[in-house]
Structure formats: structure tokens, C-alpha cells
Write a protein that holds these residues in place. Structure first.
Motif, PDB file in Angstrom:
ATOM      1  N   THR A 126     -59.775  25.704  56.186  1.00  9.05           N
ATOM      2  CA  THR A 126     -60.264  25.223  54.830  1.00  9.05           C
ATOM      3  C   THR A 126     -59.025  25.244  54.048  1.00  9.05           C
ATOM      4  N   LEU A 127     -58.594  24.296  53.325  1.00  6.55           N
ATOM      5  CA  LEU A 127     -57.675  23.880  52.552  1.00  6.55           C
ATOM      6  C   LEU A 127     -58.040  24.090  50.973  1.00  6.55           C
ATOM      7  N   ASN A 128     -57.605  24.954  50.153  1.00  8.95           N
ATOM      8  CA  ASN A 128     -57.872  25.085  48.975  1.00  8.95           C
ATOM      9  C   ASN A 128     -56.704  24.875  48.117  1.00  8.95           C
ATOM     10  N   ASP A 129     -57.030  24.814  46.866  1.00 10.66           N
ATOM     11  CA  ASP A 129     -55.854  24.616  45.752  1.00 10.66           C
ATOM     12  C   ASP A 129     -55.037  23.501  46.112  1.00 10.66           C
ATOM     13  N   ILE A 130     -55.535  22.438  46.303  1.00 15.55           N
ATOM     14  CA  ILE A 130     -54.629  21.193  46.414  1.00 15.55           C
ATOM     15  C   ILE A 130     -54.193  20.577  45.316  1.00 15.55           C
ATOM     16  N   PRO A 131     -52.741  20.246  45.265  1.00 17.57           N
ATOM     17  CA  PRO A 131     -52.177  19.491  44.007  1.00 17.57           C
ATOM     18  C   PRO A 131     -52.776  18.327  43.814  1.00 17.57           C
ATOM     19  N   ASN A 132     -52.829  18.167  42.302  1.00 24.94           N
ATOM     20  CA  ASN A 132     -53.501  16.672  42.019  1.00 24.94           C
ATOM     21  C   ASN A 132     -54.866  16.736  42.195  1.00 24.94           C
ATOM     22  N   THR A 133     -55.604  17.600  42.232  1.00 26.61           N
ATOM     23  CA  THR A 133     -57.323  17.533  42.503  1.00 26.61           C
ATOM     24  C   THR A 133     -57.829  18.567  41.722  1.00 26.61           C
ATOM     25  N   PRO A 134     -59.055  18.285  41.546  1.00 24.64           N
ATOM     26  CA  PRO A 134     -59.658  19.317  40.688  1.00 24.64           C
ATOM     27  C   PRO A 134     -59.966  20.546  41.297  1.00 24.64           C
ATOM     28  N   PRO A 135     -59.737  21.654  40.754  1.00 28.03           N
ATOM     29  CA  PRO A 135     -60.170  23.051  41.431  1.00 28.03           C
ATOM     30  C   PRO A 135     -61.203  23.208  42.274  1.00 28.03           C
ATOM     31  N   SER A 136     -62.133  22.657  41.910  1.00 28.80           N
ATOM     32  CA  SER A 136     -63.447  22.765  42.612  1.00 28.80           C
ATOM     33  C   SER A 136     -63.492  21.806  44.057  1.00 28.80           C
ATOM     34  N   GLU A 137     -62.504  20.973  44.228  1.00 34.68           N
ATOM     35  CA  GLU A 137     -62.282  20.279  45.505  1.00 34.68           C
ATOM     36  C   GLU A 137     -61.596  21.158  46.428  1.00 34.68           C
ATOM     37  N   TYR A 138     -61.896  20.829  47.854  1.00 35.33           N
ATOM     38  CA  TYR A 138     -61.270  21.491  49.037  1.00 35.33           C
ATOM     39  C   TYR A 138     -61.503  20.600  50.278  1.00 35.33           C
ATOM     40  N   ILE A 139     -60.759  20.820  51.213  1.00 28.42           N
ATOM     41  CA  ILE A 139     -60.834  20.072  52.512  1.00 28.42           C
ATOM     42  C   ILE A 139     -60.947  21.150  53.631  1.00 28.42           C
ATOM     43  N   GLU A 140     -61.967  20.524  54.409  1.00 35.50           N
ATOM     44  CA  GLU A 140     -62.280  21.098  55.703  1.00 35.50           C
ATOM     45  C   GLU A 140     -61.824  20.302  56.919  1.00 35.50           C
ATOM     46  N   GLN A 141     -61.113  20.846  57.836  1.00 37.98           N
ATOM     47  CA  GLN A 141     -60.558  20.330  58.916  1.00 37.98           C
ATOM     48  C   GLN A 141     -61.048  20.993  60.182  1.00 37.98           C
ATOM     49  N   GLY A 142     -61.563  19.974  61.127  1.00 34.93           N
ATOM     50  CA  GLY A 142     -61.720  20.288  62.354  1.00 34.93           C
ATOM     51  C   GLY A 142     -61.073  19.664  63.518  1.00 34.93           C
TER      52      GLY A 142
ATOM     53  N   ILE B 296     -62.135  15.158  59.450  1.00 34.79           N
ATOM     54  CA  ILE B 296     -61.634  16.055  58.249  1.00 34.79           C
ATOM     55  C   ILE B 296     -62.725  15.455  57.147  1.00 34.79           C
ATOM     56  N   CYS B 297     -63.221  16.528  56.489  1.00 27.67           N
ATOM     57  CA  CYS B 297     -63.946  16.294  55.079  1.00 27.67           C
ATOM     58  C   CYS B 297     -63.596  16.789  54.026  1.00 27.67           C
ATOM     59  N   ARG B 298     -64.124  15.994  52.797  1.00 30.19           N
ATOM     60  CA  ARG B 298     -63.695  16.658  51.586  1.00 30.19           C
ATOM     61  C   ARG B 298     -64.806  17.101  50.574  1.00 30.19           C
ATOM     62  N   ARG B 299     -64.683  18.208  50.181  1.00 31.93           N
ATOM     63  CA  ARG B 299     -65.957  18.466  49.726  1.00 31.93           C
ATOM     64  C   ARG B 299     -65.573  19.257  48.303  1.00 31.93           C
ATOM     65  N   THR B 300     -66.677  19.278  47.516  1.00 34.40           N
ATOM     66  CA  THR B 300     -66.551  19.818  46.070  1.00 34.40           C
ATOM     67  C   THR B 300     -67.531  21.023  45.969  1.00 34.40           C
ATOM     68  N   THR B 301     -67.607  21.947  45.180  1.00 32.53           N
ATOM     69  CA  THR B 301     -68.542  22.844  44.790  1.00 32.53           C
ATOM     70  C   THR B 301     -69.687  22.320  44.044  1.00 32.53           C
ATOM     71  N   SER B 302     -69.518  21.123  43.442  1.00 37.34           N
ATOM     72  CA  SER B 302     -70.605  20.475  42.602  1.00 37.34           C
ATOM     73  C   SER B 302     -71.547  19.435  43.496  1.00 37.34           C
ATOM     74  N   SER B 303     -71.173  18.937  44.504  1.00 42.62           N
ATOM     75  CA  SER B 303     -71.796  17.808  45.239  1.00 42.62           C
ATOM     76  C   SER B 303     -72.129  18.320  46.636  1.00 42.62           C
ATOM     77  N   VAL B 304     -73.085  17.844  47.000  1.00 43.29           N
ATOM     78  CA  VAL B 304     -73.940  18.207  48.311  1.00 43.29           C
ATOM     79  C   VAL B 304     -73.689  17.387  49.425  1.00 43.29           C
ATOM     80  N   ARG B 305     -73.194  16.008  49.160  1.00 46.87           N
ATOM     81  CA  ARG B 305     -72.881  15.442  50.547  1.00 46.87           C
ATOM     82  C   ARG B 305     -71.085  15.422  50.462  1.00 46.87           C
ATOM     83  N   PRO B 306     -70.608  15.828  51.783  1.00 47.54           N
ATOM     84  CA  PRO B 306     -69.361  15.803  51.673  1.00 47.54           C
ATOM     85  C   PRO B 306     -68.629  14.410  51.925  1.00 47.54           C
ATOM     86  N   GLU B 307     -67.327  14.002  51.771  1.00 49.08           N
ATOM     87  CA  GLU B 307     -66.791  12.796  52.097  1.00 49.08           C
ATOM     88  C   GLU B 307     -66.079  12.951  53.359  1.00 49.08           C
ATOM     89  N   CYS B 308     -66.469  12.460  54.542  1.00 43.64           N
ATOM     90  CA  CYS B 308     -65.788  12.759  55.817  1.00 43.64           C
ATOM     91  C   CYS B 308     -65.030  11.631  56.208  1.00 43.64           C
TER      92      CYS B 308
END
Length: 272
Positions: free
Chosen positions: A32-48, A52-64
Motif C-alpha cells: 500500500t502506498l500512502n502520503d502520495i504527493p499532489n493527492t488528498p491525504p485520504s487517497e492511497y494506492i494498492e498494488q498487487g 493496481i487500484c486507487r482507493r479513498t477512505t470516503s469511497s466504497v468502490r476503488p478505481e482499478c
């Protein structure tokens, strides 16, 4: 004969490990990649290893489906993809081989087939642990186009470790059933002398019954009893009836042995 415990242990851990490995293979959360520059603090990236998916703490559906050619071009990703898929296939083959050997619908299991299936399951666990351990070791060194600030271990790494350990333990325990050791205890067998001792304690032999001898035809000289037949006949607590034959014999004997009366003697002397 019931199924030995080592085979039950292996046949339970192998499917559980396969399910955990399948989840670790298809889920995009190896890191999991956290504290990505130029992105909201609640956004993080999960890599398998597949997506690869982008998720936020407020949204339920990730962007894969995110593209990252630098990440997928790394050597560990290609190795992990091949070894994880091979692990899943080998586990299924090992379970299929071990199933007829575990029971084989007979009184005793086929230890050769069960041990061969356990060996395949053991190898599948090794195939899972190797790429996961390698990925964990170089996780911070894997290059990516996204500037990484904070890298954390994903849940797929934990599930992969647990699944691989399950398969290694289950396969090894099933494999040691090929060799008969510890007096057969590894196969659930019992020694013959202990089985006989247990049966003797549970079902002791019946005690012999001694019946008293009622034979009275032996002579007094050869008998060891300190009393004779006459004493047995006389020692009764109730009057015994005499037989008619005995009374007639006694009366006839008494009639012949009775002395003549005085009247007969007197009559004879007068005639003379």
C-alpha cells in the motif's frame, strides 16, 4: 480402521491454505502506498501482482486498472505471477492424488498415494512462500512511476504466508506416513501386545467353577473323607420310612428264631 490423524490433519490444512493462497494471488493488495504527493491525504494506492487500484477512505468502490509499466516490468512481479499460479495448480493436484489414498474405500489407507499427495502439497506451499518472502524483502526497492512516501505491507502478504505455512505443514505431516515410525503411532496403529493387554483388562477370562464330587461308590479305604456311607445314611434329621421288602425279611427271620411257647411244651409232656 478409522482414518489416521496425520491424514486428517493434512486434508484439513491443504484446502484452507489453497483458499488463502487464491485470495493472495488475485487480490491487489501486496503493498500500500500512502502520503502520495499532489493527492488528498485520504487517497492511497494498492498494488498487487495483477492489478493496481486507487482507493479513498470516503469511497466504497476503488478505481482499478491503473497502468504502471515500471512496476509490472520488475522481475519479482513476473516471478510471483508464475509461482503463485503454479502453487494453486500443484495444490489441487496434490489433493486429488491424496483423496483416494487417504481412505481408498478400504480398511487401511494407501500410504504411498497419500504420501505422494502430501509431497505435492508441501511443494505447493514452498512455491507460495518463496515469491511472498522475496517481495517482502525488496518491497521498498521496487521502482514505480509514482513517487512513494510511505510503503506498507498489504493483507495479501499476510494471507499468503499463512496459506503457504498451512500447506507446508499439512503436506509434510501426510508425507511422513510413508515411513512407519514410532511403533506405528504416526499411522494411528497400536502394538499387538498393548491391544491384547487392553482386551485382557476389559474382558478378563472367566474363573473355573469347581463342582463337589458326589460319587459314593468308592470304598472306605480309598476315600479320603473321614466318614463312611453308613454315617451319611444315619445322619438325617427326619425319620426315614422302611421299605416293604426289608420288613418282610425281618419278620420271617424273627419267626424262625422265636422259641416255642410253654403251652406247646406242656401239651407234649402230657401226651407222653
Amino acid at each position: 480402521m478409522r482414518t489416521p490423524g496425520i491424514l486428517i490433519f493434512g486434508m484439513v490444512l491443504a484446502p484452507c491454505g489453497w483458499i488463502l493462497d487464491l485470495t493472495a494471488t488475485v487480490a491487489p493488495s501486496w503493498r500500500t502506498l500512502n502520503d502520495i504527493p499532489n493527492t488528498p491525504p485520504s487517497e492511497y494506492i494498492e498494488q498487487g501482482i495483477w492489478d493496481i487500484c486507487r482507493r479513498t477512505t470516503s469511497s466504497v468502490r476503488p478505481e482499478c486498472g491503473l497502468e504502471d509499466t515500471t512496476y509490472f516490468g520488475h522481475q519479482i512481479i513476473e516471478v510471483a505471477q508464475g509461482m503463485m499460479v503454479a502453487s494453486l495448480v500443484v495444490t489441487l493436484v496434490g489433493i486429488a492424488v491424496a483423496i483416494p489414498g487417504v481412505r481408498c474405500w478400504k480398511d487401511r489407507p494407501n500410504w504411498t498415494m497419500a504420501g505422494l499427495g502430501g509431497l505435492l502439497i508441501f511443494c505447493s506451499g514452498v512455491l507460495t512462500i518463496i515469491p511472498i518472502a522475496w517481495y517482502t524483502h525488496i518491497m521498498n526497492d521496487i521502482s514505480t512511476v509514482t513517487p512513494v512516501i510511505n510503503v506498507q505491507v498489504g493483507y495479501c502478504i499476510v494471507l499468503g504466508y499463512i496459506g503457504g505455512i498451512f500447506e507446508v505443514l499439512g503436506g509434510f505431516v501426510m508425507f511422513i506416513g510413508i515411513c512407519r515410525c514410532c511403533g506405528g503411532k504416526n499411522r494411528g496403529e497400536k502394538r499387538l501386545d498393548r491391544v491384547m493387554a487392553t482386551q485382557y483388562r476389559n474382558n478378563p477370562p472367566p474363573r473355573p467353577t469347581i463342582m463337589p464330587s458326589l460319587d459314593r461308590t468308592r470304598s472306605n479305604a480309598s476315600s479320603s473323607v473321614p466318614y463312611s456311607k453308613e454315617s451319611l445314611d444315619d445322619d438325617v434329621s427326619f425319620p426315614r420310612a422302611k421299605t416293604p421288602g426289608a420288613q418282610s425279611v425281618n419278620s420271617s427271620v424273627m419267626a424262625w428264631s422265636r422259641p416255642p411257647s410253654s403251652s406247646l411244651l406242656c401239651g407234649t409232656s402230657a401226651d407222653e
